[in-house]
Design a protein around this motif. Structure first.
Motif, PDB file in Angstrom:
ATOM      1  N   PRO A   9       0.825  -1.206   0.000  1.00 36.49           N
ATOM      2  CA  PRO A   9       0.000   0.000   0.000  1.00 36.49           C
ATOM      3  C   PRO A   9       0.865   1.264   0.000  1.00 36.49           C
ATOM      4  O   PRO A   9       1.862   1.337   0.714  1.00 36.49           O
ATOM      5  N   PHE A  10       0.486   2.221  -0.823  1.00 42.16           N
ATOM      6  CA  PHE A  10       1.152   3.522  -0.817  1.00 42.16           C
ATOM      7  C   PHE A  10       0.612   4.300   0.378  1.00 42.16           C
ATOM      8  O   PHE A  10      -0.600   4.373   0.590  1.00 42.16           O
ATOM      9  N   ASN A  11       1.525   4.850   1.198  1.00 42.15           N
ATOM     10  CA  ASN A  11       1.102   5.629   2.365  1.00 42.15           C
ATOM     11  C   ASN A  11       2.185   6.635   2.724  1.00 42.15           C
ATOM     12  O   ASN A  11       3.208   6.713   2.051  1.00 42.15           O
ATOM     13  N   THR A  64       7.342   6.604   0.773  1.00 46.98           N
ATOM     14  CA  THR A  64       7.284   7.705  -0.193  1.00 46.98           C
ATOM     15  C   THR A  64       8.477   7.757  -1.141  1.00 46.98           C
ATOM     16  O   THR A  64       8.452   8.503  -2.112  1.00 46.98           O
ATOM     17  N   THR A  65       9.535   6.993  -0.844  1.00 50.22           N
ATOM     18  CA  THR A  65      10.727   6.932  -1.698  1.00 50.22           C
ATOM     19  C   THR A  65      11.138   5.473  -1.868  1.00 50.22           C
ATOM     20  O   THR A  65      10.680   4.598  -1.127  1.00 50.22           O
ATOM     21  N   ALA A  66      12.026   5.229  -2.821  1.00 57.73           N
ATOM     22  CA  ALA A  66      12.544   3.875  -3.006  1.00 57.73           C
ATOM     23  C   ALA A  66      13.218   3.380  -1.724  1.00 57.73           C
ATOM     24  O   ALA A  66      13.067   2.221  -1.336  1.00 57.73           O
ATOM     25  N   GLU A  67      13.941   4.267  -1.042  1.00 57.27           N
ATOM     26  CA  GLU A  67      14.624   3.882   0.202  1.00 57.27           C
ATOM     27  C   GLU A  67      13.626   3.554   1.312  1.00 57.27           C
ATOM     28  O   GLU A  67      13.799   2.565   2.022  1.00 57.27           O
ATOM     29  N   SER A  68      12.587   4.343   1.462  1.00 51.02           N
ATOM     30  CA  SER A  68      11.623   4.044   2.526  1.00 51.02           C
ATOM     31  C   SER A  68      10.870   2.745   2.227  1.00 51.02           C
ATOM     32  O   SER A  68      10.534   1.995   3.146  1.00 51.02           O
ATOM     33  N   LEU A  69      10.651   2.443   0.953  1.00 46.09           N
ATOM     34  CA  LEU A  69      10.059   1.154   0.595  1.00 46.09           C
ATOM     35  C   LEU A  69      11.010   0.026   0.957  1.00 46.09           C
ATOM     36  O   LEU A  69      10.602  -0.983   1.540  1.00 46.09           O
ATOM     37  N   ARG A  70      12.280   0.184   0.634  1.00 45.85           N
ATOM     38  CA  ARG A  70      13.272  -0.847   0.971  1.00 45.85           C
ATOM     39  C   ARG A  70      13.309  -1.083   2.473  1.00 45.85           C
ATOM     40  O   ARG A  70      13.294  -2.227   2.926  1.00 45.85           O
ATOM     41  N   GLN A  71      13.333  -0.020   3.254  1.00 39.15           N
ATOM     42  CA  GLN A  71      13.354  -0.153   4.716  1.00 39.15           C
ATOM     43  C   GLN A  71      12.075  -0.822   5.224  1.00 39.15           C
ATOM     44  O   GLN A  71      12.121  -1.657   6.128  1.00 39.15           O
TER      45      GLN A  71
END
Length: 83
Positions: free
Chosen positions: A22-24, A28-35
């Motif tokens: 889910p987008f939330n 918000t960035t590729a790095e925050s998705l990775r984390q």
């Protein structure tokens, strides 16, 4: 939703080719998705926090600070060589 694709050794090590996230406000960035994904368990952390991991957003190579939007497609893959 963000579509997340895993290729080559990343896919093999995770045992997963694709997931939806889910987008939330936290992703918000590729790095925050990775984390975010690395928090799943130790195996995901080891694979996704690798130094040489590459990322593409919407089929374009990018850096880890690239912003994401709802409906982004993000791909994680190891470095590739050719010749």
């Amino acid at each position: 939703m963000i579509t997340v694709l895993f290729f080559a050794q990343v896919r093999e090590r995770l045992g997963c080719a694709q997931i939806e996230v889910p987008f939330n406000d936290e992703v918000t960035t590729a790095e925050s998705l990775r984390q975010h994904l690395a928090q799943r368990d130790e195996k995901w952390q080891q694979v996704l926090i690798a130094d040489k991991l590459l990322v593409a957003v919407d089929q374009t190579m990018c850096d880890w600070q690239t912003p994401l939007t709802d409906n982004s497609e993000v791909a994680f893959f190891p470095p590739v060589t050719g010749g």
